[in-house]
Design an enzyme around this catalytic site. Structure first.
Site, PDB file in Angstrom:
ATOM      1  N   ASP A 154      45.368  31.637  38.560  1.00 55.70           N
ATOM      2  CA  ASP A 154      45.303  33.083  38.815  1.00 55.70           C
ATOM      3  C   ASP A 154      46.690  33.703  38.646  1.00 55.70           C
ATOM      4  OD1 ASP A 154      42.623  32.969  39.476  1.00 55.70           O
ATOM      5  OD2 ASP A 154      42.921  33.227  41.627  1.00 55.70           O
ATOM      6  N   ARG A 201      42.101  34.773  31.116  1.00 56.10           N
ATOM      7  CA  ARG A 201      41.219  35.748  31.800  1.00 56.10           C
ATOM      8  C   ARG A 201      41.994  37.065  31.825  1.00 56.10           C
ATOM      9  NH1 ARG A 201      41.168  34.778  37.792  1.00 56.10           N
ATOM     10  NH2 ARG A 201      39.552  33.227  37.476  1.00 56.10           N
TER      11      ARG A 201
HETATM   12  C1  LIG Z   1      36.702  37.103  38.120  1.00 57.15           C
HETATM   13  C2  LIG Z   1      37.875  37.928  38.533  1.00 57.15           C
HETATM   14  C3  LIG Z   1      39.097  37.318  38.728  1.00 57.15           C
HETATM   15  C4  LIG Z   1      40.217  38.076  39.088  1.00 57.15           C
HETATM   16  N1  LIG Z   1      41.440  37.466  39.157  1.00 57.15           N
HETATM   17  C5  LIG Z   1      42.532  38.229  39.404  1.00 57.15           C
HETATM   18  C6  LIG Z   1      43.849  37.660  39.334  1.00 57.15           C
HETATM   19  O1  LIG Z   1      44.049  36.472  39.042  1.00 57.15           O
HETATM   20  N2  LIG Z   1      44.896  38.480  39.586  1.00 57.15           N
HETATM   21  C7  LIG Z   1      44.731  39.831  39.892  1.00 57.15           C
HETATM   22  O2  LIG Z   1      45.734  40.537  40.095  1.00 57.15           O
HETATM   23  N3  LIG Z   1      43.497  40.363  39.982  1.00 57.15           N
HETATM   24  C8  LIG Z   1      42.408  39.608  39.741  1.00 57.15           C
HETATM   25  N4  LIG Z   1      41.162  40.187  39.786  1.00 57.15           N
HETATM   26  C9  LIG Z   1      40.996  41.558  40.346  1.00 57.15           C
HETATM   27  C10 LIG Z   1      41.193  42.625  39.296  1.00 57.15           C
HETATM   28  O3  LIG Z   1      42.535  42.658  38.897  1.00 57.15           O
HETATM   29  C11 LIG Z   1      40.791  44.011  39.818  1.00 57.15           C
HETATM   30  O4  LIG Z   1      41.550  44.338  40.936  1.00 57.15           O
HETATM   31  C12 LIG Z   1      39.319  44.128  40.181  1.00 57.15           C
HETATM   32  O5  LIG Z   1      38.509  43.380  39.320  1.00 57.15           O
HETATM   33  C13 LIG Z   1      38.878  45.604  40.085  1.00 57.15           C
HETATM   34  O6  LIG Z   1      39.016  46.072  38.768  1.00 57.15           O
HETATM   35  P1  LIG Z   1      37.768  46.405  37.814  1.00 57.15           P
HETATM   36  O7  LIG Z   1      38.075  45.844  36.479  1.00 57.15           O
HETATM   37  O8  LIG Z   1      36.530  45.953  38.421  1.00 57.15           O
HETATM   38  O9  LIG Z   1      37.836  47.981  37.598  1.00 57.15           O
HETATM   39  P2  LIG Z   1      37.961  49.206  38.568  1.00 57.15           P
HETATM   40  O10 LIG Z   1      38.343  50.359  37.700  1.00 57.15           O
HETATM   41  O11 LIG Z   1      38.824  48.903  39.757  1.00 57.15           O
HETATM   42  O12 LIG Z   1      36.491  49.384  39.094  1.00 57.15           O
HETATM   43  C14 LIG Z   1      35.427  49.765  38.240  1.00 57.15           C
HETATM   44  C15 LIG Z   1      34.143  49.855  39.028  1.00 57.15           C
HETATM   45  O13 LIG Z   1      33.809  48.549  39.522  1.00 57.15           O
HETATM   46  C16 LIG Z   1      33.298  48.624  40.840  1.00 57.15           C
HETATM   47  N5  LIG Z   1      34.236  47.956  41.756  1.00 57.15           N
HETATM   48  C17 LIG Z   1      35.484  47.506  41.458  1.00 57.15           C
HETATM   49  N6  LIG Z   1      36.042  46.911  42.534  1.00 57.15           N
HETATM   50  C18 LIG Z   1      35.146  47.011  43.523  1.00 57.15           C
HETATM   51  C19 LIG Z   1      35.125  46.580  44.874  1.00 57.15           C
HETATM   52  N7  LIG Z   1      36.144  45.959  45.441  1.00 57.15           N
HETATM   53  N8  LIG Z   1      34.002  46.847  45.594  1.00 57.15           N
HETATM   54  C20 LIG Z   1      32.948  47.469  45.040  1.00 57.15           C
HETATM   55  N9  LIG Z   1      32.912  47.905  43.770  1.00 57.15           N
HETATM   56  C21 LIG Z   1      33.983  47.680  43.034  1.00 57.15           C
HETATM   57  C22 LIG Z   1      33.162  50.095  41.151  1.00 57.15           C
HETATM   58  O14 LIG Z   1      31.885  50.500  40.756  1.00 57.15           O
HETATM   59  C23 LIG Z   1      34.221  50.711  40.277  1.00 57.15           C
HETATM   60  O15 LIG Z   1      33.964  52.056  39.990  1.00 57.15           O
HETATM   61  C24 LIG Z   1      40.066  39.469  39.351  1.00 57.15           C
HETATM   62  C25 LIG Z   1      38.830  40.091  39.140  1.00 57.15           C
HETATM   63  C26 LIG Z   1      37.754  39.346  38.733  1.00 57.15           C
HETATM   64  C27 LIG Z   1      36.462  40.049  38.476  1.00 57.15           C
END
Ligand SMILES: Cc1cc2nc3c(=O)[nH]c(=O)nc-3n(C[C@H](O)[C@H](O)[C@H](O)COP(=O)(O)OP(=O)(O)OC[C@H]3O[C@@H](n4cnc5c(N)ncnc54)[C@H](O)[C@@H]3O)c2cc1C
Length: 306
Positions: A131, A183
């Site tokens: 990660d 990723r």
């Molecule tokens: C499999 C996976 C691994 C990850 N690994 C890392 C990592 O190694 N390092 C790192 O910094 N981050 C990691 N993340 C977190 C990532 O960086 C984001 O903070 C997170 O995925 C929210 O971004 P988004 O792309 O969903 O878009 P956003 O623009 O934040 O959200 C888009 C839409 O998704 C939904 N959504 C998003 N988050 C939430 C929530 N918490 N609760 C409910 N609905 C929500 C809502 O409908 C929102 O409108 C990971 C995420 C995933 C899915």
């Protein structure tokens, strides 16, 4: 309403967990995003996901360990997870954080610990994802990943990049040449404007650019997002370029947009769900609230309903 910045700030003060966890209400809030406190609970959650056509990635929650002995316990936990994946036959790989293996104490210790887990995963034909954490450790994380990648095969170990960082497109260009399995996610930490785009629009634009670079590279990458716009852009680009569904996977977090997870799996896309578990759920949980402060009300409402 608590802001994203305030929630991320609170996420770094784990002492508050002891206070908050006294309230059974708060404890119940966590079950939406955290699969349980031990491996068996996480395995049960993964079985259900597998049943719905999704694969998984284990994440044992324990960031920023305080000493080498704690980091060693983390290694043991991951070796146990890898054993149990084989014994139970569930479809899952593992995700690790280098601060969990001692990166802030001594990068060499973190490398050795991560190496032990990657070696175990490789010997079992499984895969270990490193990660990405806050920008203070981005370079160290990439350096350790490159050492691991030099020793192990493409399908043994991969890394994560965050589209909010200004440096990420260049990192992606360099890493796909290794080649490496990446990723791409947006990024979950509070970062200053010198290193990260402050505007969501720029984060999203960069996400799409990096996603296209990854998909065009011919290596199997993970497209991690719950954002329908990012998902549509990925599907549209892959169809336009004739990239088959099996050539990449979508990834989402446990408990977030389950409807979309099931739909994508049903549509024939590879869908992997990141399944966090463990006693140290507090910082992870607070970052999830920070992404969508409305979750506080969502969860409260549902909890009050019983
Ligand atoms: C499999 C996976 C691994 C990850 N690994 C890392 C990592 O190694 N390092 C790192 O910094 N981050 C990691 N993340 C977190 C990532 O960086 C984001 O903070 C997170 O995925 C929210 O971004 P988004 O792309 O969903 O878009 P956003 O623009 O934040 O959200 C888009 C839409 O998704 C939904 N959504 C998003 N988050 C939430 C929530 N918490 N609760 C409910 N609905 C929500 C809502 O409908 C929102 O409108 C990971 C995420 C995933 C899915």
């Amino acid at each position: 309403m608590l802001s994203r910045t305030a929630l991320i700030y609170l996420s770094r003060h784990e002492g508050l967990k002891d206070f908050a966890a006294r309230f059974s209400l708060f404890k119940r809030l966590t079950t939406r995003f955290v699969a349980g406190e031990n491996i068996d609970e996480a395995i049960a959650a993964i079985r259900e996901l597998n049943h719905e056509g999704c694969s998984a990635s284990f994440d044992h929650l324990n960031e920023s360990v305080a000493n080498a002995a704690e980091a060693d316990e983390e290694v043991k936990e991951y070796l146990q997870i890898l054993r149990q994946i084989d014994e139970t036959g569930i479809n899952s790989n593992v995700s690790i954080k280098l601060t969990q293996f001692g990166l802030e104490l001594d990068p060499e210790l973190a490398y050795k610990n991560a190496r032990a887990v990657v070696a175990e995963a490789a010997s079992r034909g499984n895969f270990c994802r490193v990660d990405m954490e806050a920008s203070a450790v981005t370079q160290k994380t990439i350096d350790i990943f490159k050492r691991l990648r030099a020793e192990f095969e493409l399908n043994d170990v991969g890394i994560v990049l965050q589209s909010y960082l200004r440096r990420t497109y260049a990192d992606a260009e360099a890493l796909v040449k290794l080649p490496a399995r990446i990723r791409i996610c947006k990024g979950a930490y509070n970062e200053p404007a010198e290193v990260a785009f402050p505007d969501k629009k720029d984060v999203d634009e960069n996400y799409v650019r990096v996603m296209q670079l990854l998909l065009a590279s011919g290596t199997y990458h993970g497209i991690a997002t719950h954002d329908p716009k990012m998902i549509d852009a990925t599907i549209e680009f892959s169809e336009r370029e004739g990239i088959p569904k099996e050539a990449f996977e979508f990834q989402m977090l446990y408990g977030i947009r389950r409807d979309l997870q099931r739909q994508l799996a049903k549509d024939g896309y590879n869908m992997r769900v990141y399944v966090p578990y463990g006693k140290h759920w507090y910082p992870y949980f607070m970052r999830r609230l920070a992404e969508r402060p409305a979750n506080i009300w969502f969860v409260l409402k549902n909890t009050l309903k019983g």
